[in-house]
Design a protein around this motif. Structure first.
Motif, PDB file in Angstrom:
ATOM      1  N   ALA A  24       0.835  -1.207   0.000  1.00  0.00           N
ATOM      2  CA  ALA A  24       0.000   0.000   0.000  1.00  0.00           C
ATOM      3  C   ALA A  24       0.868   1.254   0.000  1.00  0.00           C
ATOM      4  CB  ALA A  24      -0.926  -0.015   1.215  1.00  0.00           C
ATOM      5  N   VAL A  25       1.880   1.266   0.870  1.00  0.00           N
ATOM      6  CA  VAL A  25       2.764   2.434   0.945  1.00  0.00           C
ATOM      7  C   VAL A  25       3.529   2.618  -0.360  1.00  0.00           C
ATOM      8  CG1 VAL A  25       4.792   3.394   2.110  1.00  0.00           C
ATOM      9  CG2 VAL A  25       2.998   2.305   3.450  1.00  0.00           C
ATOM     10  N   ALA A  26       4.038   1.493  -0.909  1.00  0.00           N
ATOM     11  CA  ALA A  26       4.803   1.568  -2.149  1.00  0.00           C
ATOM     12  C   ALA A  26       3.946   2.113  -3.284  1.00  0.00           C
ATOM     13  CB  ALA A  26       5.343   0.185  -2.509  1.00  0.00           C
ATOM     14  N   LEU A  27       2.706   1.627  -3.378  1.00  0.00           N
ATOM     15  CA  LEU A  27       1.811   2.101  -4.436  1.00  0.00           C
ATOM     16  C   LEU A  27       1.486   3.578  -4.248  1.00  0.00           C
ATOM     17  CD1 LEU A  27      -0.614  -0.936  -4.864  1.00  0.00           C
ATOM     18  CD2 LEU A  27       1.118  -0.120  -6.463  1.00  0.00           C
ATOM     19  N   ALA A  28       1.240   3.977  -2.988  1.00  0.00           N
ATOM     20  CA  ALA A  28       0.907   5.371  -2.721  1.00  0.00           C
ATOM     21  C   ALA A  28       2.073   6.287  -3.099  1.00  0.00           C
ATOM     22  CB  ALA A  28       0.539   5.547  -1.249  1.00  0.00           C
ATOM     23  N   LEU A  29       3.295   5.875  -2.700  1.00  0.00           N
ATOM     24  CA  LEU A  29       4.471   6.693  -3.018  1.00  0.00           C
ATOM     25  C   LEU A  29       4.693   6.776  -4.529  1.00  0.00           C
ATOM     26  CD1 LEU A  29       7.138   5.739  -0.300  1.00  0.00           C
ATOM     27  CD2 LEU A  29       6.001   7.941  -0.634  1.00  0.00           C
ATOM     28  N   SER A  30       4.460   5.656  -5.223  1.00  0.00           N
ATOM     29  CA  SER A  30       4.648   5.648  -6.666  1.00  0.00           C
ATOM     30  C   SER A  30       3.624   6.560  -7.338  1.00  0.00           C
ATOM     31  CB  SER A  30       4.524   4.237  -7.217  1.00  0.00           C
ATOM     32  OG  SER A  30       5.305   3.365  -6.452  1.00  0.00           O
ATOM     33  N   ALA A  31       2.376   6.481  -6.856  1.00  0.00           N
ATOM     34  CA  ALA A  31       1.340   7.361  -7.408  1.00  0.00           C
ATOM     35  C   ALA A  31       1.703   8.819  -7.152  1.00  0.00           C
ATOM     36  CB  ALA A  31      -0.012   7.035  -6.785  1.00  0.00           C
ATOM     37  N   LEU A  32       2.295   9.075  -5.978  1.00  0.00           N
ATOM     38  CA  LEU A  32       2.725  10.439  -5.647  1.00  0.00           C
ATOM     39  C   LEU A  32       3.799  10.907  -6.630  1.00  0.00           C
ATOM     40  CD1 LEU A  32       2.389  12.648  -3.390  1.00  0.00           C
ATOM     41  CD2 LEU A  32       4.452  11.688  -2.371  1.00  0.00           C
ATOM     42  N   LEU A  33       4.733   9.988  -6.923  1.00  0.00           N
ATOM     43  CA  LEU A  33       5.799  10.315  -7.875  1.00  0.00           C
ATOM     44  C   LEU A  33       5.209  10.665  -9.239  1.00  0.00           C
ATOM     45  CD1 LEU A  33       8.937  10.336  -8.229  1.00  0.00           C
ATOM     46  CD2 LEU A  33       8.741   7.982  -9.005  1.00  0.00           C
ATOM     47  N   VAL A  34       4.206   9.884  -9.662  1.00  0.00           N
ATOM     48  CA  VAL A  34       3.557  10.147 -10.944  1.00  0.00           C
ATOM     49  C   VAL A  34       2.826  11.488 -10.891  1.00  0.00           C
ATOM     50  CG1 VAL A  34       1.819   9.327 -12.573  1.00  0.00           C
ATOM     51  CG2 VAL A  34       3.347   7.709 -11.462  1.00  0.00           C
ATOM     52  N   ALA A  35       2.147  11.754  -9.743  1.00  0.00           N
ATOM     53  CA  ALA A  35       1.417  13.013  -9.603  1.00  0.00           C
ATOM     54  C   ALA A  35       2.377  14.202  -9.659  1.00  0.00           C
ATOM     55  CB  ALA A  35       0.636  13.021  -8.290  1.00  0.00           C
ATOM     56  N   LEU A  36       3.535  14.056  -9.021  1.00  0.00           N
ATOM     57  CA  LEU A  36       4.523  15.138  -8.995  1.00  0.00           C
ATOM     58  C   LEU A  36       5.000  15.489 -10.402  1.00  0.00           C
ATOM     59  CD1 LEU A  36       6.773  14.336  -5.885  1.00  0.00           C
ATOM     60  CD2 LEU A  36       5.229  16.280  -6.214  1.00  0.00           C
ATOM     61  N   THR A  37       5.031  14.477 -11.266  1.00  0.00           N
ATOM     62  CA  THR A  37       5.480  14.744 -12.627  1.00  0.00           C
ATOM     63  C   THR A  37       4.293  14.949 -13.565  1.00  0.00           C
ATOM     64  OG1 THR A  37       5.651  12.364 -12.920  1.00  0.00           O
ATOM     65  CG2 THR A  37       7.670  13.520 -12.382  1.00  0.00           C
ATOM     66  N   HIS A  38       3.132  15.260 -12.973  1.00  0.00           N
ATOM     67  CA  HIS A  38       1.911  15.588 -13.707  1.00  0.00           C
ATOM     68  C   HIS A  38       1.451  14.458 -14.607  1.00  0.00           C
ATOM     69  CE1 HIS A  38       2.752  19.553 -12.163  1.00  0.00           C
ATOM     70  NE2 HIS A  38       3.919  19.551 -12.782  1.00  0.00           N
ATOM     71  N   GLY A  39       1.658  13.206 -14.178  1.00  0.00           N
ATOM     72  CA  GLY A  39       1.174  12.065 -14.938  1.00  0.00           C
ATOM     73  C   GLY A  39      -0.183  11.624 -14.413  1.00  0.00           C
ATOM     74  N   PRO A  40      -0.796  10.635 -15.071  1.00  0.00           N
ATOM     75  CA  PRO A  40      -2.108  10.140 -14.614  1.00  0.00           C
ATOM     76  C   PRO A  40      -1.948   9.243 -13.379  1.00  0.00           C
ATOM     77  CG  PRO A  40      -1.389   8.939 -16.554  1.00  0.00           C
ATOM     78  CD  PRO A  40      -0.334   9.969 -16.280  1.00  0.00           C
ATOM     79  N   SER A  41      -1.810   9.862 -12.217  1.00  0.00           N
ATOM     80  CA  SER A  41      -1.471   9.094 -11.018  1.00  0.00           C
ATOM     81  C   SER A  41      -2.581   8.133 -10.629  1.00  0.00           C
ATOM     82  CB  SER A  41      -1.177  10.047  -9.865  1.00  0.00           C
ATOM     83  OG  SER A  41      -2.268  10.904  -9.653  1.00  0.00           O
ATOM     84  N   GLY A  42      -3.827   8.456 -10.970  1.00  0.00           N
ATOM     85  CA  GLY A  42      -4.948   7.599 -10.599  1.00  0.00           C
ATOM     86  C   GLY A  42      -4.892   6.244 -11.287  1.00  0.00           C
ATOM     87  N   SER A  43      -4.175   6.188 -12.440  1.00  0.00           N
ATOM     88  CA  SER A  43      -4.181   4.942 -13.211  1.00  0.00           C
ATOM     89  C   SER A  43      -3.110   3.964 -12.778  1.00  0.00           C
ATOM     90  CB  SER A  43      -3.973   5.250 -14.700  1.00  0.00           C
ATOM     91  OG  SER A  43      -4.610   6.443 -15.048  1.00  0.00           O
ATOM     92  N   VAL A  44      -2.232   4.376 -11.843  1.00  0.00           N
ATOM     93  CA  VAL A  44      -1.132   3.494 -11.459  1.00  0.00           C
ATOM     94  C   VAL A  44      -1.665   2.166 -10.944  1.00  0.00           C
ATOM     95  CG1 VAL A  44       0.799   3.162  -9.883  1.00  0.00           C
ATOM     96  CG2 VAL A  44       0.446   5.378 -10.940  1.00  0.00           C
ATOM     97  N   VAL A  45      -2.541   2.254  -9.954  1.00  0.00           N
ATOM     98  CA  VAL A  45      -3.041   1.041  -9.320  1.00  0.00           C
ATOM     99  C   VAL A  45      -3.904   0.242 -10.281  1.00  0.00           C
ATOM    100  CG1 VAL A  45      -4.453   0.131  -7.450  1.00  0.00           C
ATOM    101  CG2 VAL A  45      -2.909   2.052  -7.029  1.00  0.00           C
ATOM    102  N   SER A  46      -4.815   0.928 -10.977  1.00  0.00           N
ATOM    103  CA  SER A  46      -5.741   0.200 -11.833  1.00  0.00           C
ATOM    104  C   SER A  46      -5.024  -0.489 -12.983  1.00  0.00           C
ATOM    105  CB  SER A  46      -6.826   1.135 -12.362  1.00  0.00           C
ATOM    106  OG  SER A  46      -6.247   2.133 -13.169  1.00  0.00           O
ATOM    107  N   SER A  47      -3.999   0.153 -13.556  1.00  0.00           N
ATOM    108  CA  SER A  47      -3.347  -0.512 -14.685  1.00  0.00           C
ATOM    109  C   SER A  47      -2.446  -1.648 -14.210  1.00  0.00           C
ATOM    110  CB  SER A  47      -2.569   0.480 -15.544  1.00  0.00           C
ATOM    111  OG  SER A  47      -1.692   1.226 -14.762  1.00  0.00           O
ATOM    112  N   LEU A  48      -1.843  -1.497 -13.011  1.00  0.00           N
ATOM    113  CA  LEU A  48      -1.087  -2.626 -12.458  1.00  0.00           C
ATOM    114  C   LEU A  48      -2.020  -3.806 -12.232  1.00  0.00           C
ATOM    115  CD1 LEU A  48       1.376  -1.054  -9.844  1.00  0.00           C
ATOM    116  CD2 LEU A  48       1.967  -2.208 -11.962  1.00  0.00           C
ATOM    117  N   TYR A  49      -3.232  -3.525 -11.759  1.00  0.00           N
ATOM    118  CA  TYR A  49      -4.220  -4.560 -11.507  1.00  0.00           C
ATOM    119  C   TYR A  49      -4.657  -5.220 -12.809  1.00  0.00           C
ATOM    120  CZ  TYR A  49      -8.780  -6.566 -10.375  1.00  0.00           C
ATOM    121  OH  TYR A  49      -9.842  -7.400 -10.251  1.00  0.00           O
ATOM    122  N   ASP A  50      -4.958  -4.380 -13.806  1.00  0.00           N
ATOM    123  CA  ASP A  50      -5.404  -4.918 -15.090  1.00  0.00           C
ATOM    124  C   ASP A  50      -4.362  -5.832 -15.707  1.00  0.00           C
ATOM    125  OD1 ASP A  50      -7.822  -3.701 -15.041  1.00  0.00           O
ATOM    126  OD2 ASP A  50      -7.197  -1.932 -16.196  1.00  0.00           O
ATOM    127  N   GLY A  51      -3.101  -5.453 -15.567  1.00  0.00           N
ATOM    128  CA  GLY A  51      -2.050  -6.208 -16.233  1.00  0.00           C
ATOM    129  C   GLY A  51      -1.611  -7.450 -15.483  1.00  0.00           C
TER     130      GLY A  51
END
Lengths: 358, 301
Positions: free
Chosen positions: A24-51
């Motif tokens: 959970a922490v790792a995913l949250a931090l990764s999403a934060l990293l994506v958000a910081l670089t103005h990427g689609p941070s909301g899709s991190v978890v869902s696309s990891l799940y889909d794949g």
């Protein structure tokens, strides 16, 4: 007996809880990293799940990615039990895959027979490469960590050399079309799959890994060999008194872990890659080593951890479809490792302190 | 003749980042920590150096950013392995994976315009034949190495701090009894290692190349570890190792241009095979810090 079982369940619970929190922490931090670089941070978890686990096709990919990680981890557990610390799996995997490819491409014959020979050659290649480190360790006194680490990079260059030389594994064709990669494996020399892609789909590589895990768990817990390993790892002095030769048992453990790493390379080659490239090992050796250590050298926990890391690998492919560079996958994996290692290290330290003051 | 000078020049250029980091790894290993996260320190230092010089429009500022980020990595390594007592190799390998992932991710998503450090030419010395130009006409941060090496030697051999660090690497139990906080000294050694490795990485980015590229250290951190081993855990030998391996790299790049063909893989493996051969032949183990790579556990009384 009950005490032991309770402690085991407690430790399994702790591991599971730690893993969950760490993920959970790792995913949250990764999403934060994506958000910081103005990427689609909301899709991190869902696309990891889909794949990774959403649907049988993705699940098959997860199992394929987990198999070599688990096999590498199993070998690592053997060496750590013996108190040795082989960290050269990345190189042993590459040499194993090279040996496997040479057999698979150059040796003719009925497919299944060649397949078995190729896997055996892969295990042998990895064992030989680890054997060099074991020899340096017990004959010349070179630290196993240093020896096996340096050999990783030698193996990388050996692989680069092999895929560039015609007489080893390269395709025979006009020079202009040749690339730095081996010829493809003959279609008969591939690990079978149960079910057809993209439906229910399990590669034989994962079943092989799982079988190996069961055999190893029993061997470690129930045989004289497993007992000797444990004595050697816990107390080398007592082991010597009991007539257990560190050079023989320890070296055998290192060679066996090399064989596992090599076999993992063979499974990758015949299960998913089907040809050799210079970057073939792709950090699987390193990640497998981390799997063993995150699982705290418990075979059952290693299966779960390998599945998790395999899922992250498989899910990573989907990140790029939503515009996130897949470089994020190793970041998530590394954060999971840190997230698991740090609290468990702290718990152990606290326990040691309590024991010391008591 | 100009070929010789060219190869010498690129030898120095390729050796300097290794030597910066090796000064740090030497300190860490003498304190008993076989620190495998040099690669992470160098790579994140390289990225920080490039982004720092891009933001501040100044190569010197980039170097400072590199040092700072290297120190952060060193602090993580030290805290995890010598405070929380996690396995130091696990922490290091994880940090290497993490640094590669984060810097690759950021390099893909953030644009930068790094500033390259200028070339400084020492007036008279640079006219010495053969070695003048390679040694005395360099990107200016390279000259810091001429001061750094004697400084590290002085600290390690002539200062109480250095003596304590070496004691911690040779006999942590004895050091502990004489009142030295073993784990604290090891954490400090890792901070040094982080600072100097970060500097080495930043030099690679703003000195040698002028920008950051994905995985630009490409295993140099491991070559640095090999150099310390090759040098038999002496500073002299370590620096010699860096220049030897930098030279092998320079030859690999130069030989095809001069028209010689030599298997490139042979020169690439040199930094990894030579230390093993030296150790196997000369039994260097006797010179290895006695407590290298062994975590310190205080005997409970």
């Amino acid at each position: 007996m009950i005490e032991g079982a309770r402690a085991r369940i407690g430790s399994a619970l702790t591991t599971t809880t730690l893993l969950t929190v760490a993920i959970a922490v790792a995913l949250a931090l990764s999403a934060l990293l994506v958000a910081l670089t103005h990427g689609p941070s909301g899709s991190v978890v869902s696309s990891l799940y889909d794949g990774s686990v959403n649907g049988w096709g993705s699940f098959g990919a997860t199992l394929d990615a987990s198999a070599p990680l688990l096999i590498v981890a199993l070998g690592t557990i053997v060496t750590v039990r013996a108190g040795e610390f082989n960290i050269g799996q990345e190189g042993q995997l590459a040499v194993g895959a090279l040996a496997g490819a040479m057999v698979a491409i150059r040796v003719g014959g009925p497919g299944p027979l060649v397949l078995v020979a190729a896997l055996a050659a892969a295990a042998l290649g990895g064992a030989l490469w680890a054997g060099i480190a074991a020899l340096l360790r017990y004959w010349r006194g070179i630290d196993i960590v240093i020896g096996s680490l340096l050999l990783v990079f030698v193996a990388g260059q050996l692989l680069a050399y092999a895929v560039n030389s015609r007489w080893l594994v390269q395709e025979h064709g006009p020079a202009a079309q040749r690339q730095a990669e081996s010829a493809p494996l003959p279609s008969g020399v591939r690990l079978p799959r149960l079910g057809h892609y993209p439906n229910a789909n399990v590669g034989a590589g994962f079943l092989l890994a799982l079988g190996l895990a069961v055999v190893l768990a029993v061997a470690l817990a129930r045989t004289r060999w497993g007992f000797r390993l444990r004595i050697l790892g816990h107390n080398p002095v007592a082991a010597r008194r009991a007539g257990i030769s560190a050079a023989v048992v320890g070296a055998a453990a290192i060679v066996l872990s090399g064989a596992c790493a090599g076999l993992a390379g063979g499974v990758m080659l015949t299960g998913t890659a089907f040809r050799l490239t210079p970057a073939f090992s792709n950090n699987v050796g390193w990640t497998g080593l981390l799997v063993a250590l995150v699982a705290r050298n418990d075979v059952g926990a290693a299966v779960a951890t390998a599945l998790l890391f395999g899922a992250l690998d498989a899910g990573g492919g989907f990140l790029s479809t939503v515009g996130i560079p897949s470089d994020l996958v190793p970041v998530v994996q590394a954060l999971v490792v840190l997230g698991v290692v740090l609290p468990s290290a702290l718990t152990r330290r606290r326990a040691a302190r309590v024991e010391a003051t008591a | 003749m100009s070929d010789v000078t060219t190869i010498l020049s690129s030898t120095v250029r390729l050796s300097v980042p290794l030597a910066f980091a090796a000064c740090g790894e030497y300190v860490a290993e003498r304190a008993g920590t076989l620190n495998l996260s040099v690669e992470a320190m160098m790579l994140s230092g390289a990225y920080a150096g490039a982004i720092g010089s891009s933001v501040m429009h100044n190569a010197g500022a980039g170097l400072l950013w590199g040092i700072a980020v290297g120190v952060v990595v060193g602090a993580i390594q030290g805290t995890m392995s010598h405070r929380a007592r996690a396995n130091p190799f696990v922490v290091a390998i994880t940090l290497n994976v993490l640094a590669l992932g984060v810097t690759s991710y950021l390099a893909d998503t953030l644009a930068m315009h790094a500033h390259q450090a200028g070339i400084l030419t020492i007036p008279v010395l640079s006219h010495v034949p053969f070695v003048g130009r390679p040694l005395f006409s360099e990107r200016w941060p390279a000259f810091a190495l001429y001061a750094l090496v004697p400084f590290v030697w002085w600290v390690m051999q002539r200062r109480r701090f250095g003596l304590e660090l070496r004691a911690v690497g040779e006999n942590p139990a004895a050091a502990d009894v004489s009142g030295i906080d073993v784990d604290r000294r090891r954490r400090q050694a890792l901070l040094w290692c982080g600072a100097l490795s970060g500097l080495g990485g930043a030099f690679l980015a703003v000195g040698e190349v002028g920008t950051f590229t994905t995985n630009m250290t490409a295993g140099r951190g491991y070559i640095v570890i090999a150099a310390v081993i090759f040098g038999g855990w002496t500073l002299r030998g370590t620096i010699a190792g860096c220049f030897l391996f930098g030279g092998a790299d320079a030859l690999r790049l130069a030989l095809p241009a001069i028209g010689y063909t030599l298997n490139p893989q042979l020169l690439v493996v040199a930094p990894y095979v030579l230390p093993l051969v030296v150790m196997a032949v000369f039994s260097v183990r006797r010179r290895q810090p006695a407590a290298l790579a062994q975590p310190f556990e205080r005997a409970s009384s």
